[in-house]
Design a protein around this motif. Structure first.
Motif, PDB file in Angstrom:
ATOM      1  N   LYS A 141      61.058 -52.786  53.159  1.00  0.00           N
ATOM      2  CA  LYS A 141      62.036 -51.794  52.708  1.00  0.00           C
ATOM      3  C   LYS A 141      62.212 -50.723  53.768  1.00  0.00           C
ATOM      4  N   ALA A 146      74.875 -62.773  50.972  1.00  0.00           N
ATOM      5  CA  ALA A 146      75.071 -61.430  50.420  1.00  0.00           C
ATOM      6  C   ALA A 146      76.139 -60.644  51.185  1.00  0.00           C
ATOM      7  N   VAL A 188      70.722 -63.888  53.213  1.00  0.00           N
ATOM      8  CA  VAL A 188      71.322 -62.620  53.650  1.00  0.00           C
ATOM      9  C   VAL A 188      72.805 -62.830  53.978  1.00  0.00           C
ATOM     10  N   ARG A 220      64.851 -59.263  48.761  1.00  0.00           N
ATOM     11  CA  ARG A 220      63.690 -58.419  49.069  1.00  0.00           C
ATOM     12  C   ARG A 220      62.488 -58.756  48.196  1.00  0.00           C
ATOM     13  N   ALA A 266      71.472 -50.760  50.400  1.00  0.00           N
ATOM     14  CA  ALA A 266      71.494 -52.229  50.347  1.00  0.00           C
ATOM     15  C   ALA A 266      71.733 -52.837  51.721  1.00  0.00           C
ATOM     16  N   THR A 312      68.673 -52.341  53.788  1.00  0.00           N
ATOM     17  CA  THR A 312      67.581 -53.245  53.405  1.00  0.00           C
ATOM     18  C   THR A 312      67.834 -54.654  53.924  1.00  0.00           C
ATOM     19  N   LEU A 313      69.079 -55.122  53.846  1.00  0.00           N
ATOM     20  CA  LEU A 313      69.398 -56.449  54.379  1.00  0.00           C
ATOM     21  C   LEU A 313      69.145 -56.499  55.884  1.00  0.00           C
ATOM     22  N   CYS A 349      65.464 -56.884  56.313  1.00  0.00           N
ATOM     23  CA  CYS A 349      64.943 -58.188  55.872  1.00  0.00           C
ATOM     24  C   CYS A 349      65.364 -59.335  56.789  1.00  0.00           C
ATOM     25  N   TYR A 350      66.547 -59.255  57.375  1.00  0.00           N
ATOM     26  CA  TYR A 350      67.084 -60.367  58.145  1.00  0.00           C
ATOM     27  C   TYR A 350      66.116 -60.791  59.253  1.00  0.00           C
ATOM     28  N   LYS A 406      71.864 -59.066  44.918  1.00  0.00           N
ATOM     29  CA  LYS A 406      71.439 -60.078  45.881  1.00  0.00           C
ATOM     30  C   LYS A 406      70.446 -59.493  46.887  1.00  0.00           C
ATOM     31  N   THR A 407      70.653 -58.230  47.242  1.00  0.00           N
ATOM     32  CA  THR A 407      69.692 -57.569  48.134  1.00  0.00           C
ATOM     33  C   THR A 407      68.320 -57.494  47.475  1.00  0.00           C
ATOM     34  N   ASN A 408      68.285 -57.124  46.196  1.00  0.00           N
ATOM     35  CA  ASN A 408      67.011 -57.031  45.478  1.00  0.00           C
ATOM     36  C   ASN A 408      66.338 -58.395  45.351  1.00  0.00           C
TER      37      ASN A 408
END
Length: 413
Positions: free
Chosen positions: A312, A263, A260, A212, A293, A296-297, A300-301, A207-209
């Motif tokens: 990233k 996830a 997010v 992203r 992961a 990264t979340l 991204c959030y 889900k992270t991928n």
């Protein structure tokens, strides 16, 4: 210049980056001499440098099994990803892939760049696979068969509901978690983990991928790849591709935050799975990607840049994670720190703010109750001092010392 700027801004990254470079060099030296194994390990470095680094944590026998497992699934994924392959050609290949891995002569030309090389020379992977122990072969075949069937199903089916989304992620990543748990068990180093926990490990990464890689997937040629579930994105826009347009930025970020938040539901299972591992090498192999992961979340959030390019973690922070992740205390610390980072970005006006905060606080509670937060070095959340002026001062002090030394030893005429 960008890398140098990042290092100057975060000088604490320097040592981990050097260690990471040394580890990469060491990994290259460990490539076996046999041509088929040399191909497999060199290909592993080419299609996933980060995975190639963490796999080196494992002992030789298990490392070989995991390397082949990864390449088999990467090849299967290459078939699924290639949108130029007609459906009537693609589906039979996906369904039969678990049999192809036993055929030293089978190959199928598809994909691009390194992935095309992998597919054109897949016989090397099959040859290596046939040298693995029977328990490893059975685990890899079983997961490949299930994953191929799941991928074939979603070639013909849209990701409509959140249940569809979870099912798709199960097929392409949850099964990887189950497969790795089987390989760990076959090695005799770990008990067999519950399927639900193994599945969550895969879903958290996948889900992270998917979050992203929104822009890369939606811009795929000749056909977009759409994995965000309609049940989520349809609350914000009429079409999934509308999220990438600047005029929809507010709604796009709200949709991103919803994704997010979805996830984050897997964090507790991930922490439980990791806490039950016994072997230190397997632990590091599993823990590092999971920390990446949640990191990264956090990046991204609430970040509109997800719809403009790739978001990233900086390489230096990645190096710190790899260098410092040794115990469960490090995992709790990293999850707590990244959760704090994410929590600080939650806007109370966001439609999912309450749910987001609830999931973050549940994970933070687990981290606090572990009693391990004071046993690790916090390296994510802190007000970093500006090291650049200090470095400049130290540089001039060093120059002064050198100048004074040279002056004192200058011969008299």
């Amino acid at each position: 210049m960008g890398t140098l700027g990042a290092i100057l801004k975060h000088p604490v990254d320097i040592y981990p980056l050097l260690k990471l470079r040394m580890a990469a060099k060491h990994a290259e030296k460990q490539i076996p001499p046999e041509p088929h194994w040399a191909f497999c390990y060199s290909m592993l470095h080419r299609v996933s440098r980060s995975f190639a680094l963490v796999i080196q944590q494992l002992g030789t026998e298990l490392r070989n099994a995991v390397c082949i497992f990864y390449l088999v699934l990467r090849a299967l994924d290459t078939v699924e990803d290639d949108t130029s392959i007609p459906t009537d050609v693609k589906v039979p290949i996906l369904l039969a892939f678990h049999r192809h891995i036993y055929d030293r002569d089978w190959h199928f030309s598809c994909g691009t760049k390194d992935y095309k090389v992998l597919m054109d020379q897949f016989h090397n992977v099959s040859t290596a696979f046939l040298e693995l122990g029977e328990g490893y072969q059975e685990a890899i075949e079983d997961i490949t068969k299930k994953m191929g069937a799941g991928m074939a199903k979603f070639i013909l089916k849209e990701v409509e509901s959140i249940d569809d989304y979870d099912e798709y992620c199960h097929y392409v990543a949850g099964l990887v978690g189950l497969g790795l748990s089987k390989l760990f068990h076959a090695s005799g180093l770990e008990d067999l983990a519950p399927d639900s926990l193994s599945n969550s490990m895969g879903l958290f990464l996948q889900k992270t991928n998917i979050i992203r890689d929104y822009l890369e997937d939606i811009n795929e040629i000749p056909k977009s790849r759409m994995f965000w579930p309609r049940e989520i994105w349809s609350k914000y826009v009429n079409k999934l591709e509308d999220l990438k347009y600047e005029e929809n930025s507010v709604k796009a970020v709200q949709c991103l935050n919803d994704m997010v938040t979805n996830a984050l539901i897997h964090m507790d299972d991930t922490l439980k799975y990791l806490s039950e591992l016994r072997d230190p090498a397997i632990f590091r192999f599993c823990a590092i990607p999971q920390i990446m992961a949640i990191g990264t979340l956090a990046m991204c959030y609430n970040n509109v840049d997800v719809f403009r390019g790739v978001v990233k973690m900086r390489r230096g922070l990645t190096a710190q994670v790899i260098h410092q992740t040794k115990t469960m205390a490090d995992v709790y610390g990293a999850f707590f720190d990244f959760s704090c980072m994410l929590k600080s970005k939650v806007d109370n006006s966001d439609p999912n703010a309450v749910k987001t905060l609830s999931r973050l606080e549940a994970a933070q509670k687990s981290c606090r109750e572990s009693g391990a937060l004071n046993k690790r070095k916090s390296y994510i959340i802190r007000n970093e001092p500006s090291y650049i002026p200090v470095l400049i001062v130290l540089f001039f002090i060093l120059l002064s010392i050198i100048f004074a030394y040279l002056s004192a030893n200058r011969p008299s005429y």
